[in-house]
Design a protein around this motif. Sequence first.
Motif, PDB file in Angstrom:
ATOM      1  N   UNK A   1       0.796  -1.205   0.124  1.00 52.48           N
ATOM      2  CA  UNK A   1       0.111  -0.049   0.058  1.00 52.48           C
ATOM      3  C   UNK A   1       0.861   1.103  -0.026  1.00 52.48           C
ATOM      4  N   UNK A   2       2.015   1.101   0.750  1.00 51.02           N
ATOM      5  CA  UNK A   2       2.768   2.447   0.889  1.00 51.02           C
ATOM      6  C   UNK A   2       3.489   2.835  -0.552  1.00 51.02           C
ATOM      7  N   UNK A   3       3.933   1.566  -1.211  1.00 50.76           N
ATOM      8  CA  UNK A   3       4.805   1.705  -2.385  1.00 50.76           C
ATOM      9  C   UNK A   3       3.568   2.333  -3.277  1.00 50.76           C
ATOM     10  N   UNK A   4       2.484   1.819  -3.375  1.00 46.89           N
ATOM     11  CA  UNK A   4       1.546   1.960  -4.268  1.00 46.89           C
ATOM     12  C   UNK A   4       1.253   3.581  -4.301  1.00 46.89           C
ATOM     13  N   UNK A   5       1.259   4.098  -3.150  1.00 46.40           N
ATOM     14  CA  UNK A   5       0.970   5.686  -2.811  1.00 46.40           C
ATOM     15  C   UNK A   5       1.854   6.210  -3.339  1.00 46.40           C
ATOM     16  N   UNK A   6       2.976   5.989  -3.643  1.00 48.22           N
ATOM     17  CA  UNK A   6       4.326   6.932  -4.232  1.00 48.22           C
ATOM     18  C   UNK A   6       4.580   6.538  -5.539  1.00 48.22           C
ATOM     19  N   UNK A   7       3.866   5.473  -5.977  1.00 47.96           N
ATOM     20  CA  UNK A   7       3.976   5.263  -7.371  1.00 47.96           C
ATOM     21  C   UNK A   7       3.983   6.804  -8.523  1.00 47.96           C
ATOM     22  N   UNK A   8       5.034   6.716  -9.364  1.00 47.84           N
ATOM     23  CA  UNK A   8       5.024   7.890 -10.329  1.00 47.84           C
ATOM     24  C   UNK A   8       5.603   9.224  -9.881  1.00 47.84           C
ATOM     25  N   UNK A   9       5.890   9.198  -8.617  1.00 47.66           N
ATOM     26  CA  UNK A   9       6.499  10.563  -7.816  1.00 47.66           C
ATOM     27  C   UNK A   9       7.942  10.687  -8.344  1.00 47.66           C
ATOM     28  N   UNK A  10       8.368  11.836  -8.674  1.00 48.91           N
ATOM     29  CA  UNK A  10       9.603  12.085  -8.912  1.00 48.91           C
ATOM     30  C   UNK A  10      10.428  11.893  -7.421  1.00 48.91           C
ATOM     31  N   UNK A  11      11.504  11.312  -7.712  1.00 47.90           N
ATOM     32  CA  UNK A  11      12.498  11.254  -6.272  1.00 47.90           C
ATOM     33  C   UNK A  11      12.588  12.449  -5.472  1.00 47.90           C
ATOM     34  N   UNK A  12      12.528  13.514  -6.134  1.00 49.59           N
ATOM     35  CA  UNK A  12      12.930  14.776  -5.268  1.00 49.59           C
ATOM     36  C   UNK A  12      11.714  15.321  -4.749  1.00 49.59           C
ATOM     37  N   UNK A  13      10.552  14.674  -5.066  1.00 48.58           N
ATOM     38  CA  UNK A  13       9.211  14.882  -4.331  1.00 48.58           C
ATOM     39  C   UNK A  13       9.018  14.008  -3.370  1.00 48.58           C
ATOM     40  N   UNK A  14       9.572  12.860  -2.914  1.00 51.72           N
ATOM     41  CA  UNK A  14       9.574  11.899  -2.081  1.00 51.72           C
ATOM     42  C   UNK A  14      10.255  12.188  -0.963  1.00 51.72           C
ATOM     43  N   UNK A  15       9.780  12.393   0.146  1.00 46.86           N
ATOM     44  CA  UNK A  15      10.561  12.585   1.571  1.00 46.86           C
ATOM     45  C   UNK A  15      10.467  11.302   2.358  1.00 46.86           C
ATOM     46  N   UNK A  16      11.710  11.140   2.828  1.00 44.94           N
ATOM     47  CA  UNK A  16      11.784   9.886   4.008  1.00 44.94           C
ATOM     48  C   UNK A  16      10.549  10.223   4.912  1.00 44.94           C
ATOM     49  N   UNK A  17      10.485  11.167   5.401  1.00 42.70           N
ATOM     50  CA  UNK A  17       9.412  11.548   6.683  1.00 42.70           C
ATOM     51  C   UNK A  17       8.256  11.364   6.050  1.00 42.70           C
ATOM     52  N   UNK A  18       7.820  11.625   4.534  1.00 45.96           N
ATOM     53  CA  UNK A  18       6.500  11.189   4.173  1.00 45.96           C
ATOM     54  C   UNK A  18       6.246   9.835   4.086  1.00 45.96           C
ATOM     55  N   UNK A  19       7.277   8.931   3.800  1.00 47.79           N
ATOM     56  CA  UNK A  19       7.010   7.476   3.725  1.00 47.79           C
ATOM     57  C   UNK A  19       6.655   7.034   5.164  1.00 47.79           C
ATOM     58  N   UNK A  20       7.663   7.483   6.052  1.00 46.82           N
ATOM     59  CA  UNK A  20       7.217   6.920   7.459  1.00 46.82           C
ATOM     60  C   UNK A  20       5.657   7.605   8.037  1.00 46.82           C
ATOM     61  N   UNK A  21       5.421   8.733   7.489  1.00 50.60           N
ATOM     62  CA  UNK A  21       4.314   9.027   8.038  1.00 50.60           C
ATOM     63  C   UNK A  21       3.050   8.279   7.422  1.00 50.60           C
ATOM     64  N   UNK A  22       3.055   7.865   6.264  1.00 43.11           N
ATOM     65  CA  UNK A  22       2.192   7.065   5.590  1.00 43.11           C
ATOM     66  C   UNK A  22       2.301   5.811   6.391  1.00 43.11           C
ATOM     67  N   UNK A  23       3.419   5.394   6.670  1.00 43.21           N
ATOM     68  CA  UNK A  23       3.573   3.864   7.494  1.00 43.21           C
ATOM     69  C   UNK A  23       2.695   3.924   8.736  1.00 43.21           C
ATOM     70  N   UNK A  24       2.878   5.018   9.391  1.00 44.35           N
ATOM     71  CA  UNK A  24       2.224   4.916  10.872  1.00 44.35           C
ATOM     72  C   UNK A  24       1.021   5.778  10.823  1.00 44.35           C
TER      73      UNK A  24
END
Lengths: 391, 64
Positions: free
Chosen positions: A351-374
Amino acid sequence: MKDRYDVLIVGGGPAGSTAARFAAQNGVSVCLLERDREIGVPVRCAEGVSDTGIRKIIDINPNWIAATIKRFRFHSPTKKYVDVSSNEIGYVFYRRIFDHDLAVEAAKSGVEIFTKATVCGFTKTEDGFTNVLVRYENRERTVQAKIVIAADGIESRIARMAGIRTNLALKDIESCAQVLAGNVDIDPGRIDFYLSEKWSPGGYVWVFPKGNRMANIGLGVNGSMAKGRSASEYLNEFLDQNFPNASRLTTIYGGVPVTTNLSRLVEDGLMIIGDAAHQVNPLTGGGISSAMAAGKMAGIVAADAIHCGDISRKKLCTYENEWNRTIGKDYRRFYRLKEWIRNMTDKEFEEIASAFQGMAPTDVKISSIFRMAVKNKPSLIVDAIKVFAGF
Amino acid sequence: MIRINREICDLCGVCVSVCPEDCLELTETYLRTDNNICIGCRFCIKVCPVGALSEVEESDERPL
């Protein structure tokens, strides 16, 4: 080896060598004992460090750097991936050279280093000093120290000898296996993480590039979730499926404590640092720079305590308090995140991976991945924001 | 009691770190168990990265 020193340090890893150097530079006599035959060997480490973490303690020597890291990729169980570009510079080090050089720097500061020197036990003297029984070159001798610094790694035997319980719960240890893989087709500036219950339950698989088509490929399996299979069996399965043609130039095993630090880091005349004190980021398993930070704190406090003629727990607590106020505080937040993520299912990783599909690397923050995870555990969102601020 | 398969033990010390009774001891070249104090919790078996540890009824270790 002399009969007495102000400070005796047990263990010649990054924690021990750093504590030794800072104590010696602050004007006390220091002896460092390493059980094995060579400082820096065997390496039991994935060798990843951050530029800022190391630079706080020592200038970085280019000879230590096998690869410079600017990108991360997280792989889901079905191999969707999320790319993240980081402002933080990371490196994959040659630990063997790094550890050796840290010991050389300690020696240049006046530390007396002995290899193949094992501590067999110790007793307290009437004046509060410690008589340490050392086996060196097939001969036992007693060395007296005002302060003993235990930097003896995950086994943490010195602290145990002092009556401190250091044994880890199964959920708080990652059992790890790693190969140095040769002839692998990877991005030489990117670290890859694979998250899946099937590949490494309660842990993750890492691919850390080491230049020249090589990479440290390894994984950690949580001690409470291994389902009767060893880390080496999990790693073999992962390699067979994902890097079937890789050469295996080195094969190593080890364990990483993924818990909060010991509640007591000092006693009268005793300080505990590094893996022995469980000073590892419990979410990432990274422990080099925190071991060195603890070593620096402990070395300076030990020297000051000796100059003041006060080696009591109360005096040495300056180190314990500084650790708990700074890195220790962050690591308690990381621990809460790790406890949540340890129990995540493959479905949730997808689910997390799907939510970030198609986004540019510069737009993805590690903090947002972990916020999604929790996201289903609101009490952890603050932790995720605090520890990943700026990432 | 715990049996160590010395052909595959890598002397990494993970078992030592989880033993609640401190009955494992590692030197540079040897892992030692004190089966008199082992309580049979099997934690060391579960965390060994190479599967070098197992539980046996009685020590079938050959003398050194």
